[in-house]
Design a protein around this motif. Structure first.
Motif, PDB file in Angstrom:
ATOM      1  N   THR A 222     -24.599 -11.629   4.995  1.00 40.09           N
ATOM      2  CA  THR A 222     -24.818 -11.432   3.574  1.00 40.09           C
ATOM      3  C   THR A 222     -25.674 -12.537   2.976  1.00 40.09           C
ATOM      4  O   THR A 222     -26.063 -13.489   3.657  1.00 40.09           O
ATOM      5  N   THR A 223     -25.941 -12.391   1.686  1.00 43.54           N
ATOM      6  CA  THR A 223     -26.681 -13.373   0.891  1.00 43.54           C
ATOM      7  C   THR A 223     -25.965 -13.515  -0.453  1.00 43.54           C
ATOM      8  O   THR A 223     -25.150 -12.665  -0.819  1.00 43.54           O
ATOM      9  N   PRO A 224     -26.263 -14.562  -1.225  1.00 42.84           N
ATOM     10  CA  PRO A 224     -25.564 -14.753  -2.500  1.00 42.84           C
ATOM     11  C   PRO A 224     -25.744 -13.628  -3.511  1.00 42.84           C
ATOM     12  O   PRO A 224     -24.906 -13.461  -4.402  1.00 42.84           O
ATOM     13  N   LYS A 225     -26.807 -12.833  -3.382  1.00 44.79           N
ATOM     14  CA  LYS A 225     -27.061 -11.781  -4.366  1.00 44.79           C
ATOM     15  C   LYS A 225     -26.842 -10.369  -3.818  1.00 44.79           C
ATOM     16  O   LYS A 225     -27.234  -9.393  -4.452  1.00 44.79           O
ATOM     17  N   THR A 226     -26.212 -10.247  -2.663  1.00 49.21           N
ATOM     18  CA  THR A 226     -25.994  -8.913  -2.082  1.00 49.21           C
ATOM     19  C   THR A 226     -25.040  -8.093  -2.950  1.00 49.21           C
ATOM     20  O   THR A 226     -23.976  -8.561  -3.350  1.00 49.21           O
ATOM     21  N   ILE A 227     -25.452  -6.855  -3.223  1.00 54.42           N
ATOM     22  CA  ILE A 227     -24.660  -5.925  -4.028  1.00 54.42           C
ATOM     23  C   ILE A 227     -24.421  -4.648  -3.222  1.00 54.42           C
ATOM     24  O   ILE A 227     -25.363  -4.065  -2.682  1.00 54.42           O
ATOM     25  N   VAL A 228     -23.165  -4.219  -3.141  1.00 52.35           N
ATOM     26  CA  VAL A 228     -22.835  -2.929  -2.542  1.00 52.35           C
ATOM     27  C   VAL A 228     -22.921  -1.861  -3.628  1.00 52.35           C
ATOM     28  O   VAL A 228     -22.495  -2.076  -4.766  1.00 52.35           O
ATOM     29  N   ILE A 229     -23.476  -0.709  -3.266  1.00 50.91           N
ATOM     30  CA  ILE A 229     -23.696   0.391  -4.213  1.00 50.91           C
ATOM     31  C   ILE A 229     -23.003   1.633  -3.661  1.00 50.91           C
ATOM     32  O   ILE A 229     -23.346   2.114  -2.573  1.00 50.91           O
ATOM     33  N   ILE A 230     -22.028   2.169  -4.398  1.00 55.49           N
ATOM     34  CA  ILE A 230     -21.258   3.319  -3.934  1.00 55.49           C
ATOM     35  C   ILE A 230     -21.327   4.436  -4.976  1.00 55.49           C
ATOM     36  O   ILE A 230     -20.644   4.368  -6.006  1.00 55.49           O
ATOM     37  N   PRO A 231     -22.141   5.467  -4.751  1.00 54.64           N
ATOM     38  CA  PRO A 231     -22.101   6.622  -5.653  1.00 54.64           C
ATOM     39  C   PRO A 231     -20.805   7.402  -5.441  1.00 54.64           C
ATOM     40  O   PRO A 231     -20.343   7.542  -4.306  1.00 54.64           O
ATOM     41  N   THR A 232     -20.203   7.889  -6.531  1.00 57.95           N
ATOM     42  CA  THR A 232     -18.937   8.607  -6.429  1.00 57.95           C
ATOM     43  C   THR A 232     -19.064  10.017  -6.986  1.00 57.95           C
ATOM     44  O   THR A 232     -19.942  10.311  -7.794  1.00 57.95           O
ATOM     45  N   LYS A 233     -18.158  10.861  -6.548  1.00 60.30           N
ATOM     46  CA  LYS A 233     -18.188  12.270  -6.938  1.00 60.30           C
ATOM     47  C   LYS A 233     -17.754  12.459  -8.388  1.00 60.30           C
ATOM     48  O   LYS A 233     -18.193  13.389  -9.072  1.00 60.30           O
ATOM     49  N   ASN A 234     -16.879  11.566  -8.842  1.00 59.56           N
ATOM     50  CA  ASN A 234     -16.342  11.658 -10.196  1.00 59.56           C
ATOM     51  C   ASN A 234     -16.508  10.327 -10.914  1.00 59.56           C
ATOM     52  O   ASN A 234     -16.738   9.289 -10.296  1.00 59.56           O
ATOM     53  N   LYS A 235     -16.358  10.352 -12.222  1.00 59.99           N
ATOM     54  CA  LYS A 235     -16.379   9.126 -13.009  1.00 59.99           C
ATOM     55  C   LYS A 235     -15.084   8.365 -12.777  1.00 59.99           C
ATOM     56  O   LYS A 235     -13.995   8.922 -12.900  1.00 59.99           O
ATOM     57  N   LEU A 236     -15.186   7.083 -12.440  1.00 59.79           N
ATOM     58  CA  LEU A 236     -14.010   6.273 -12.124  1.00 59.79           C
ATOM     59  C   LEU A 236     -13.771   5.211 -13.187  1.00 59.79           C
ATOM     60  O   LEU A 236     -14.719   4.693 -13.780  1.00 59.79           O
ATOM     61  N   ASP A 237     -12.508   4.870 -13.363  1.00 62.70           N
ATOM     62  CA  ASP A 237     -12.134   3.726 -14.179  1.00 62.70           C
ATOM     63  C   ASP A 237     -11.786   2.525 -13.314  1.00 62.70           C
ATOM     64  O   ASP A 237     -11.808   1.384 -13.777  1.00 62.70           O
ATOM     65  N   SER A 238     -11.417   2.801 -12.059  1.00 65.18           N
ATOM     66  CA  SER A 238     -11.008   1.718 -11.169  1.00 65.18           C
ATOM     67  C   SER A 238     -11.185   2.156  -9.725  1.00 65.18           C
ATOM     68  O   SER A 238     -11.463   3.324  -9.437  1.00 65.18           O
ATOM     69  N   ILE A 251     -17.343  -6.733 -10.071  1.00 72.26           N
ATOM     70  CA  ILE A 251     -17.460  -5.281  -9.978  1.00 72.26           C
ATOM     71  C   ILE A 251     -17.910  -4.689 -11.308  1.00 72.26           C
ATOM     72  O   ILE A 251     -17.569  -5.198 -12.374  1.00 72.26           O
ATOM     73  N   LYS A 252     -18.700  -3.637 -11.210  1.00 73.11           N
ATOM     74  CA  LYS A 252     -19.094  -2.868 -12.391  1.00 73.11           C
ATOM     75  C   LYS A 252     -19.100  -1.397 -11.983  1.00 73.11           C
ATOM     76  O   LYS A 252     -19.599  -1.047 -10.907  1.00 73.11           O
ATOM     77  N   ILE A 253     -18.540  -0.557 -12.838  1.00 70.67           N
ATOM     78  CA  ILE A 253     -18.505   0.882 -12.580  1.00 70.67           C
ATOM     79  C   ILE A 253     -19.178   1.587 -13.743  1.00 70.67           C
ATOM     80  O   ILE A 253     -18.732   1.485 -14.889  1.00 70.67           O
ATOM     81  N   GLU A 254     -20.276   2.278 -13.462  1.00 74.04           N
ATOM     82  CA  GLU A 254     -20.981   3.008 -14.507  1.00 74.04           C
ATOM     83  C   GLU A 254     -21.793   4.137 -13.887  1.00 74.04           C
ATOM     84  O   GLU A 254     -22.241   4.045 -12.740  1.00 74.04           O
ATOM     85  N   ASN A 255     -21.947   5.204 -14.675  1.00 74.52           N
ATOM     86  CA  ASN A 255     -22.753   6.359 -14.242  1.00 74.52           C
ATOM     87  C   ASN A 255     -22.342   6.869 -12.866  1.00 74.52           C
ATOM     88  O   ASN A 255     -23.173   7.160 -12.013  1.00 74.52           O
ATOM     89  N   GLU A 256     -21.016   6.964 -12.650  1.00 78.61           N
ATOM     90  CA  GLU A 256     -20.468   7.448 -11.381  1.00 78.61           C
ATOM     91  C   GLU A 256     -20.982   6.650 -10.182  1.00 78.61           C
ATOM     92  O   GLU A 256     -21.245   7.186  -9.104  1.00 78.61           O
ATOM     93  N   THR A 257     -21.101   5.348 -10.404  1.00 78.33           N
ATOM     94  CA  THR A 257     -21.532   4.434  -9.343  1.00 78.33           C
ATOM     95  C   THR A 257     -20.723   3.149  -9.426  1.00 78.33           C
ATOM     96  O   THR A 257     -20.510   2.613 -10.514  1.00 78.33           O
ATOM     97  N   VAL A 258     -20.276   2.675  -8.264  1.00 82.81           N
ATOM     98  CA  VAL A 258     -19.566   1.398  -8.174  1.00 82.81           C
ATOM     99  C   VAL A 258     -20.527   0.342  -7.646  1.00 82.81           C
ATOM    100  O   VAL A 258     -21.166   0.538  -6.600  1.00 82.81           O
ATOM    101  N   PHE A 259     -20.644  -0.769  -8.378  1.00 83.99           N
ATOM    102  CA  PHE A 259     -21.424  -1.920  -7.941  1.00 83.99           C
ATOM    103  C   PHE A 259     -20.453  -3.061  -7.649  1.00 83.99           C
ATOM    104  O   PHE A 259     -19.615  -3.407  -8.488  1.00 83.99           O
ATOM    105  N   TYR A 260     -20.578  -3.665  -6.472  1.00 82.04           N
ATOM    106  CA  TYR A 260     -19.599  -4.656  -6.027  1.00 82.04           C
ATOM    107  C   TYR A 260     -20.312  -5.817  -5.345  1.00 82.04           C
ATOM    108  O   TYR A 260     -21.127  -5.618  -4.442  1.00 82.04           O
ATOM    109  N   LYS A 261     -20.010  -7.038  -5.775  1.00 74.08           N
ATOM    110  CA  LYS A 261     -20.623  -8.210  -5.163  1.00 74.08           C
ATOM    111  C   LYS A 261     -20.063  -8.436  -3.765  1.00 74.08           C
ATOM    112  O   LYS A 261     -18.850  -8.555  -3.592  1.00 74.08           O
ATOM    113  N   ALA A 262     -20.958  -8.509  -2.803  1.00 78.85           N
ATOM    114  CA  ALA A 262     -20.566  -8.747  -1.407  1.00 78.85           C
ATOM    115  C   ALA A 262     -21.292  -9.989  -0.923  1.00 78.85           C
ATOM    116  O   ALA A 262     -22.176  -9.936  -0.075  1.00 78.85           O
ATOM    117  N   ASP A 263     -20.898 -11.135  -1.455  1.00 77.78           N
ATOM    118  CA  ASP A 263     -21.610 -12.393  -1.234  1.00 77.78           C
ATOM    119  C   ASP A 263     -20.880 -13.356  -0.313  1.00 77.78           C
ATOM    120  O   ASP A 263     -21.305 -14.493  -0.127  1.00 77.78           O
TER     121      ASP A 263
END
Length: 389
Positions: A222-238, A251-263
């Protein structure tokens, strides 16, 4: 005196940079691995992967630019140097490695029967740690290996299984066909790992005794700025959260996508439940100009998934996708400078001679942000220029 100090600092800085660069080159990782049992290099043009069929069909690392390219995968070099990997294959790492879930709980495969389930007592079932596979066949682009295994769970039930694993490197044309995309001006490497598990016992598996899941994990540097991107079938709150508190800045969840720091700067893990899963996700490392994509076979309407959350009460309500973020922290005795892209098969009450099947494919694309953006928008639905976490 001041000039001398500047020279010393400059030399040390460049020495450190050269050391980091050397450690991440594919050719140097291959040199390190040269004495590993059954090491093979599969190639398609400049795309290369290092794999051992004997060591359970393990992919150690890959490169999109031949021997001189960056080595993308992480494996535990200290374990190899001490030769401790020989009876501890589950801790060896690699971009493609096989274990069996569930990790914890009543039906855990990582704890012996009648054992308190703690970080101090964890111990994977013996064959997962030490069983060697037999290479059935190999070509320049694929290797097939197999073995029988006995997997004991915490419920004191032993699964007698036949395991087959096939690792294949994909050509550029196969990558484009597999993903149904077109792209230019990038280097690429992709490998597909397929696993079959057959019940070779005389009785049917049951939920009452416990079930197995094929669990494929890809350890990636990994690197300090690596971001995991997970598109989801439904809108998630968690998402499912493991191990440590999941702070808002990670972590940030928006537009049926999960963004997660993997640093690799905070030990944590997240998961996505089957009703929210698409069979594609990925990560982006701007420092390396690297976009990684993971696809896997996913059958909708399957109901049984291994729950690997510590302290759970629902053994068959588990995740399909997991992302593990490592941490380098000497105070906690953690040296995990990687993140993992993980997928799990559904579980099934297999009758004798019936099989489970699971596949996972890892794709790496290295190129300009513009070139990678085309791929990301097509596969993940996300413009790399719009990521803000």
């Amino acid at each position: 005196m001041r000039n001398l100090l500047l020279i010393i600092l400059t030399v040390l800085l460049f020495a450190n940079c050269n050391q980091i660069k050397k450690e991440t080159m594919f050719k140097d990782d291959i040199e390190f691995l040269k004495n590993i049992e059954g090491l093979e290099i599969l190639s398609s043009g400049n795309s290369k992967i290092a794999v051992s069929g004997i060591l359970q069909g393990r992919v150690f690392t890959s490169s999109s630019k031949g021997m001189e390219g960056i080595s993308y995968g992480y494996f535990n070099k200290n374990l190899i140097l001490k030769e401790e990997y020989k009876n501890n294959l589950t801790a060896m790492g690699g971009e493609g490695r096989l274990i069996f879930a569930p990790e914890v709980g009543k039906y855990a495969t990582f704890f012996a029967p009648n054992t308190p389930q703690t970080a101090e007592t964890i111990g994977p079932s013996k064959d997962m740690k030490s069983k060697r596979f037999i290479v059935e066949s190999k070509t320049d682009k694929s290797i097939v290996c197999s073995s029988t295994m006995n997997i004991l769970n915490a419920n004191n039930y032993t699964f007698n299984i036949d395991v087959k694993r096939k690792v294949s490197i994909l050509s550029s044309e196969e990558i484009k066909n597999e993903l149904n995309i077109a792209y230019n001006n990038v280097s690429e490497v992709a490998f597909k790992v397929e696993s079959w598990v057959k019940n070779i016992d005389s009785i049917q598996w049951s939920k009452q005794n416990g079930l197995l899941s094929i669990w494929d994990l890809a350890c990636v540097k990994t690197t300090p700025k690596t971001i995991v991107i997970i598109p989801t079938k439904n809108k998630l709150d968690s998402v499912t959260n493991y191990f440590t508190p999941l702070t808002k800045e990670r972590i940030k969840i928006e537009n049926e996508t999960v963004f997660y720091k993997a640093d690799a700067n905070y030990m944590n893990k997240i998961g996505i439940q089957p009703e929210n899963v698409k069979n594609v996700f990925g990560s982006y490392s701007p420092e390396l100009s690297l976009l990684t994509i993971c696809t896997f076979n996913f059958v909708e309407n399957e109901e049984l998934y291994a729950n690997c959350v510590w302290g759970h009460t629902k053994p068959y309500k588990g995740d399909v996708i997991n992302i593990f973020n490592g941490e380098v922290n000497s105070a906690e005795d953690r040296n995990w400078p990687f993140y993992e892209l993980e997928t799990l098969s559904a579980q099934s009450e297999l009758k004798p001679n019936e099989e489970l099947y699971h596949s996972q494919t890892i794709f790496h694309f290295e190129g300009s942000k513009y070139a990678l953006d085309v791929i990301s928008k097509k596969l993940l639905g996300v413009a790399l220029t719009e990521i803000n976490i």
